[in-house]
Design a protein around this motif. Structure first.
Motif, PDB file in Angstrom:
ATOM      1  N   LEU A 135       0.821  -1.211   0.000  1.00  0.00           N
ATOM      2  CA  LEU A 135       0.000   0.000   0.000  1.00  0.00           C
ATOM      3  C   LEU A 135       0.855   1.260   0.000  1.00  0.00           C
ATOM      4  O   LEU A 135       0.514   2.249  -0.645  1.00  0.00           O
ATOM      5  CB  LEU A 135      -0.944   0.003   1.201  1.00  0.00           C
ATOM      6  CG  LEU A 135      -2.110  -0.976   1.129  1.00  0.00           C
ATOM      7  CD1 LEU A 135      -2.814  -1.052   2.471  1.00  0.00           C
ATOM      8  CD2 LEU A 135      -3.062  -0.587   0.028  1.00  0.00           C
ATOM      9  N   THR A 136       1.956   1.246   0.718  1.00  0.00           N
ATOM     10  CA  THR A 136       2.844   2.405   0.753  1.00  0.00           C
ATOM     11  C   THR A 136       3.498   2.636  -0.606  1.00  0.00           C
ATOM     12  O   THR A 136       3.675   3.778  -1.023  1.00  0.00           O
ATOM     13  CB  THR A 136       3.911   2.231   1.845  1.00  0.00           C
ATOM     14  OG1 THR A 136       3.254   2.029   3.105  1.00  0.00           O
ATOM     15  CG2 THR A 136       4.797   3.457   1.953  1.00  0.00           C
ATOM     16  N   LEU A 137       3.838   1.560  -1.302  1.00  0.00           N
ATOM     17  CA  LEU A 137       4.414   1.704  -2.635  1.00  0.00           C
ATOM     18  C   LEU A 137       3.383   2.207  -3.644  1.00  0.00           C
ATOM     19  O   LEU A 137       3.731   2.937  -4.572  1.00  0.00           O
ATOM     20  CB  LEU A 137       5.002   0.374  -3.110  1.00  0.00           C
ATOM     21  CG  LEU A 137       6.260  -0.085  -2.380  1.00  0.00           C
ATOM     22  CD1 LEU A 137       6.659  -1.474  -2.854  1.00  0.00           C
ATOM     23  CD2 LEU A 137       7.400   0.898  -2.580  1.00  0.00           C
ATOM     24  N   CYS A 138       2.123   1.819  -3.459  1.00  0.00           N
ATOM     25  CA  CYS A 138       1.057   2.285  -4.357  1.00  0.00           C
ATOM     26  C   CYS A 138       0.708   3.746  -4.097  1.00  0.00           C
ATOM     27  O   CYS A 138       0.266   4.445  -4.999  1.00  0.00           O
ATOM     28  CB  CYS A 138      -0.182   1.420  -4.203  1.00  0.00           C
ATOM     29  SG  CYS A 138       0.044  -0.240  -4.861  1.00  0.00           S
ATOM     30  N   PRO A 182      -2.474   5.744   1.469  1.00  0.00           N
ATOM     31  CA  PRO A 182      -3.075   4.451   1.841  1.00  0.00           C
ATOM     32  C   PRO A 182      -2.213   3.670   2.845  1.00  0.00           C
ATOM     33  O   PRO A 182      -2.745   2.997   3.730  1.00  0.00           O
ATOM     34  CB  PRO A 182      -3.185   3.694   0.522  1.00  0.00           C
ATOM     35  CG  PRO A 182      -3.232   4.749  -0.504  1.00  0.00           C
ATOM     36  CD  PRO A 182      -2.368   5.864   0.019  1.00  0.00           C
ATOM     37  N   GLY A 183      -0.908   3.790   2.726  1.00  0.00           N
ATOM     38  CA  GLY A 183      -0.018   3.131   3.689  1.00  0.00           C
ATOM     39  C   GLY A 183      -0.172   3.698   5.085  1.00  0.00           C
ATOM     40  O   GLY A 183      -0.180   2.961   6.066  1.00  0.00           O
ATOM     41  N   ILE A 184      -0.312   5.009   5.179  1.00  0.00           N
ATOM     42  CA  ILE A 184      -0.497   5.647   6.481  1.00  0.00           C
ATOM     43  C   ILE A 184      -1.832   5.231   7.093  1.00  0.00           C
ATOM     44  O   ILE A 184      -1.903   4.879   8.278  1.00  0.00           O
ATOM     45  CB  ILE A 184      -0.427   7.185   6.356  1.00  0.00           C
ATOM     46  CG1 ILE A 184       0.983   7.627   6.008  1.00  0.00           C
ATOM     47  CG2 ILE A 184      -0.873   7.858   7.647  1.00  0.00           C
ATOM     48  CD1 ILE A 184       1.103   9.100   5.695  1.00  0.00           C
ATOM     49  N   ILE A 185      -2.886   5.265   6.285  1.00  0.00           N
ATOM     50  CA  ILE A 185      -4.215   4.892   6.794  1.00  0.00           C
ATOM     51  C   ILE A 185      -4.216   3.452   7.289  1.00  0.00           C
ATOM     52  O   ILE A 185      -4.728   3.151   8.374  1.00  0.00           O
ATOM     53  CB  ILE A 185      -5.275   5.115   5.697  1.00  0.00           C
ATOM     54  CG1 ILE A 185      -5.418   6.606   5.421  1.00  0.00           C
ATOM     55  CG2 ILE A 185      -6.613   4.501   6.104  1.00  0.00           C
ATOM     56  CD1 ILE A 185      -6.248   6.924   4.199  1.00  0.00           C
TER      57      ILE A 185
END
Length: 52
Positions: free
Chosen positions: A33-36, A40-43
């Motif tokens: 998710l962080t790479l995308c 979204p990675g934080i959430i």
């Protein structure tokens, strides 16, 4: 300790998840998710930390 994890989740989301659950499915999902997208990675990281 949750405050430190949340700060890591905002700065480096996979580190916050790692501190909460270790290396597992949630950790790898958070890296994806962080790479995308950073948001979204934080959430996801904050959700994992607050869920437990």
């Amino acid at each position: 300790m949750d405050i430190i994890r949340i700060l890591f989740a905002i700065l480096l989301p996979p580190v916050g998840v790692f501190l909460q659950v270790g290396i597992g499915l949630q950790f790898w999902l958070n890296i994806l998710l962080t790479l995308c997208g950073y948001i979204p990675g934080i959430i996801h990281a904050i959700w994992v930390i607050l869920r437990r």
